[in-house]
Motif scaffolding. Structure first.
Motif, mmCIF file in Angstrom:
data_model
loop_
_atom_site.group_PDB
_atom_site.id
_atom_site.type_symbol
_atom_site.label_atom_id
_atom_site.label_comp_id
_atom_site.label_asym_id
_atom_site.label_seq_id
_atom_site.Cartn_x
_atom_site.Cartn_y
_atom_site.Cartn_z
ATOM 1 N N MET A 1 -15.239 -14.981 -11.186
ATOM 2 C CA MET A 1 -14.586 -15.648 -10.045
ATOM 3 C C MET A 1 -14.909 -14.867 -8.768
ATOM 4 O O MET A 1 -14.793 -13.646 -8.768
ATOM 5 C CB MET A 1 -13.073 -15.611 -10.244
ATOM 6 N N ASP A 2 -15.253 -15.579 -7.711
ATOM 7 C CA ASP A 2 -15.521 -14.861 -6.469
ATOM 8 C C ASP A 2 -14.309 -14.943 -5.545
ATOM 9 O O ASP A 2 -14.059 -15.985 -4.946
ATOM 10 C CB ASP A 2 -16.765 -15.458 -5.788
ATOM 11 N N LEU A 3 -13.577 -13.844 -5.456
ATOM 12 C CA LEU A 3 -12.405 -13.804 -4.569
ATOM 13 C C LEU A 3 -12.647 -12.838 -3.409
ATOM 14 O O LEU A 3 -11.699 -12.357 -2.783
ATOM 15 C CB LEU A 3 -11.160 -13.378 -5.363
ATOM 16 N N SER A 4 -13.938 -12.572 -3.122
ATOM 17 C CA SER A 4 -14.209 -11.617 -2.042
ATOM 18 C C SER A 4 -13.728 -12.195 -0.709
ATOM 19 O O SER A 4 -13.751 -13.410 -0.491
ATOM 20 C CB SER A 4 -15.691 -11.245 -1.989
ATOM 21 N N HIS A 5 -13.270 -11.306 0.166
ATOM 22 C CA HIS A 5 -12.688 -11.642 1.474
ATOM 23 C C HIS A 5 -11.339 -12.334 1.374
ATOM 24 O O HIS A 5 -10.826 -12.818 2.386
ATOM 25 C CB HIS A 5 -13.645 -12.485 2.326
ATOM 26 N N LYS A 6 -10.762 -12.407 0.176
ATOM 27 C CA LYS A 6 -9.428 -13.006 0.037
ATOM 28 C C LYS A 6 -8.374 -11.900 0.043
ATOM 29 O O LYS A 6 -8.602 -10.806 -0.502
ATOM 30 C CB LYS A 6 -9.305 -13.784 -1.282
ATOM 31 N N VAL A 7 -7.231 -12.201 0.629
ATOM 32 C CA VAL A 7 -6.105 -11.263 0.638
ATOM 33 C C VAL A 7 -5.003 -11.838 -0.254
ATOM 34 O O VAL A 7 -4.581 -12.985 -0.071
ATOM 35 C CB VAL A 7 -5.572 -11.055 2.083
ATOM 36 N N ALA A 8 -4.579 -11.023 -1.228
ATOM 37 C CA ALA A 8 -3.615 -11.501 -2.217
ATOM 38 C C ALA A 8 -2.385 -10.620 -2.254
ATOM 39 O O ALA A 8 -2.500 -9.394 -2.265
ATOM 40 C CB ALA A 8 -4.264 -11.512 -3.606
ATOM 41 N N ILE A 9 -1.203 -11.238 -2.281
ATOM 42 C CA ILE A 9 -0.005 -10.440 -2.551
ATOM 43 C C ILE A 9 0.549 -10.830 -3.920
ATOM 44 O O ILE A 9 0.518 -11.992 -4.317
ATOM 45 C CB ILE A 9 1.069 -10.539 -1.443
ATOM 46 N N VAL A 10 1.006 -9.793 -4.637
ATOM 47 C CA VAL A 10 1.578 -9.986 -5.971
ATOM 48 C C VAL A 10 2.981 -9.402 -5.940
ATOM 49 O O VAL A 10 3.147 -8.184 -5.788
ATOM 50 C CB VAL A 10 0.748 -9.267 -7.055
ATOM 51 N N THR A 11 4.007 -10.244 -6.054
ATOM 52 C CA THR A 11 5.374 -9.698 -6.091
ATOM 53 C C THR A 11 5.658 -9.165 -7.498
ATOM 54 O O THR A 11 5.052 -9.605 -8.478
ATOM 55 C CB THR A 11 6.437 -10.751 -5.709
ATOM 56 N N GLY A 12 6.564 -8.214 -7.581
ATOM 57 C CA GLY A 12 6.791 -7.560 -8.878
ATOM 58 C C GLY A 12 5.539 -6.838 -9.336
ATOM 59 O O GLY A 12 5.270 -6.715 -10.529
ATOM 60 N N GLY A 13 4.778 -6.348 -8.361
ATOM 61 C CA GLY A 13 3.448 -5.796 -8.647
ATOM 62 C C GLY A 13 3.448 -4.384 -9.205
ATOM 63 O O GLY A 13 2.382 -3.848 -9.510
ATOM 64 N N ALA A 14 4.629 -3.776 -9.368
ATOM 65 C CA ALA A 14 4.682 -2.372 -9.786
ATOM 66 C C ALA A 14 4.648 -2.183 -11.287
ATOM 67 O O ALA A 14 4.596 -1.055 -11.761
ATOM 68 C CB ALA A 14 5.959 -1.733 -9.231
ATOM 69 N N SER A 15 4.674 -3.265 -12.049
ATOM 70 C CA SER A 15 4.857 -3.108 -13.495
ATOM 71 C C SER A 15 4.169 -4.259 -14.235
ATOM 72 O O SER A 15 3.829 -5.285 -13.636
ATOM 73 C CB SER A 15 6.368 -3.109 -13.785
ATOM 74 N N GLY A 16 3.945 -4.051 -15.530
ATOM 75 C CA GLY A 16 3.581 -5.109 -16.461
ATOM 76 C C GLY A 16 2.559 -6.136 -15.981
ATOM 77 O O GLY A 16 1.428 -5.797 -15.576
ATOM 78 N N ILE A 17 2.961 -7.388 -16.007
ATOM 79 C CA ILE A 17 2.060 -8.494 -15.650
ATOM 80 C C ILE A 17 1.600 -8.375 -14.195
ATOM 81 O O ILE A 17 0.466 -8.732 -13.863
ATOM 82 C CB ILE A 17 2.768 -9.846 -15.918
ATOM 83 N N GLY A 18 2.463 -7.832 -13.330
ATOM 84 C CA GLY A 18 2.099 -7.685 -11.911
ATOM 85 C C GLY A 18 0.920 -6.739 -11.734
ATOM 86 O O GLY A 18 -0.006 -7.036 -10.967
ATOM 87 N N ILE A 19 0.924 -5.616 -12.454
ATOM 88 C CA ILE A 19 -0.203 -4.670 -12.345
ATOM 89 C C ILE A 19 -1.466 -5.320 -12.909
ATOM 90 O O ILE A 19 -2.542 -5.258 -12.295
ATOM 91 C CB ILE A 19 0.072 -3.357 -13.112
ATOM 92 N N GLY A 20 -1.346 -5.956 -14.080
ATOM 93 C CA GLY A 20 -2.515 -6.602 -14.707
ATOM 94 C C GLY A 20 -3.120 -7.662 -13.799
ATOM 95 O O GLY A 20 -4.342 -7.778 -13.673
ATOM 96 N N THR A 21 -2.243 -8.395 -13.124
ATOM 97 C CA THR A 21 -2.716 -9.447 -12.209
ATOM 98 C C THR A 21 -3.403 -8.833 -10.998
ATOM 99 O O THR A 21 -4.490 -9.270 -10.597
ATOM 100 C CB THR A 21 -1.521 -10.315 -11.763
#
Ligand code: NAD
Length: 266
Positions: A1-21
């Motif tokens: 997948m090409d997601l270059s130049h995209k800015v992404a926020i992941v809530t709950g990003g400190a653990s588990g599925i959030g880190i993997g995502t």
């Protein structure tokens, strides 16, 4: 997948599925901000991924709190110029102490709905004006297989996740005219701190589980319930999200996709 130049926020990003995502999105080229109410844990997670040369940073957010969400969204736009991708992953299985409080208390219903349901809606409401203005955006909400079928050990949690599937449809319809895709993922059984808490709950609620560790409850469930007979991982969820937020999924919106080894087939 090409997601270059995209800015992404992941809530709950400190653990588990959030880190993997966060890791998967960054591996596909996105700049990722791991946002969490636990700022130091989010920072630690970002540092680990930075050490793998991935473009990941962290920020504080509490999705229970509208002004915290607004501040975080404004800060990301100020620092990164835009927000292209939002993964609404922050979620809880109950209020603190819920593992041993069976049946669910009023605070379990309130806490799960404030974070799992209203938190998702507030984040979407905060980013939508920006995405509408630029006529593009990708939003993925993390629901659960528990939202497909109510569970007697945690009706408050399974109902909250059914609500996430429904609100995904509502926002998908509302935002479709602005070229914004909104989808949900229903993860199956992923071994994380949240699932450990579900395992402890099973020990309280089911007498035949009382002697097992939370991990043994998890392994028992995988064996009994998952047709593919293996656990799901944060990377499995991240891979599906990377597809959904890519251009390859441009005509997919309003869907809830099970990533669960065949547990639910609806
Ligand atoms: N683990 C599973 O098997 C499973 C299955 C289905 C769905 N899910 C869902 O996946 C998502 C992630 O779960 P996980 O298993 O990785 O859990 P986890 O407990 O490992 O991580 C959840 C993260 O959310 C953060 N968080 C909680 N409340 C917050 C708030 N108010 N504001 C900001 N951040 C907050 C926590 O600090 C934590 O870092 C949740 O929505 C969960 O319901 C998990």
């Amino acid at each position: 997948m090409d997601l270059s130049h995209k800015v992404a926020i992941v809530t709950g990003g400190a653990s588990g599925i959030g880190i993997g995502t966060g890791k998967t999105l960054a591996e596909n080229g996105a700049s990722v901000i791991l946002c969490d109410r636990n700022e130091s844990l989010a920072q630690d997670a970002a540092t680990i991924l930075q050490n793998e040369n991935l473009p990941v940073t962290s920020m504080h957010v509490d999705v229970k709190n509208q002004s915290s969400i607004t501040e975080t969204v404004e800060q990301v736009i100020k620092e990164f110029g835009t927000i292209d991708i939002v993964v609404n992953n922050a979620g809880v299985p109950g209020a603190p102490g819920w593992e041993k409080a069976f049946p669910a208390r009023q605070e379990d219903w309130d806490f799960t709905f404030e974070i799992n349901v209203r938190g998702v809606a507030l984040v979407i409401e905060a980013v939508a004006p920006h995405m509408v203005e630029k006529k593009s955006g990708k939003i993925v909400n993390i629901a659960s297989v528990a939202g497909r079928q109510g569970h007697p050990n945690f009706p408050h949690y399974s109902t909250s996740k059914a609500a996430v599937i429904n609100l995904t449809q509502a926002y998908a319809l509302g935002l479709a005219p602005h070229n914004i895709n909104v989808n949900a993922i229903c993860p199956g059984l992923v071994w994380t701190p949240l699932w450990e808490s579900i395992g402890l709950r099973a020990k309280t609620a089911e007498s035949q589980m009382s002697e097992l560790s939370a991990r043994e409850v998890f392994d028992t469930r995988i064996e009994a319930l998952i047709p593919l007979k293996r656990e799901q991982t944060p990377q499995d969820i991240g891979n599906t999200i990377a597809f959904l937020v890519s251009d390859r999924a441009r005509n997919i919106t309003g869907q809830a996709i099970n990533v669960d080894g065949g547990l639910r087939m609806n």
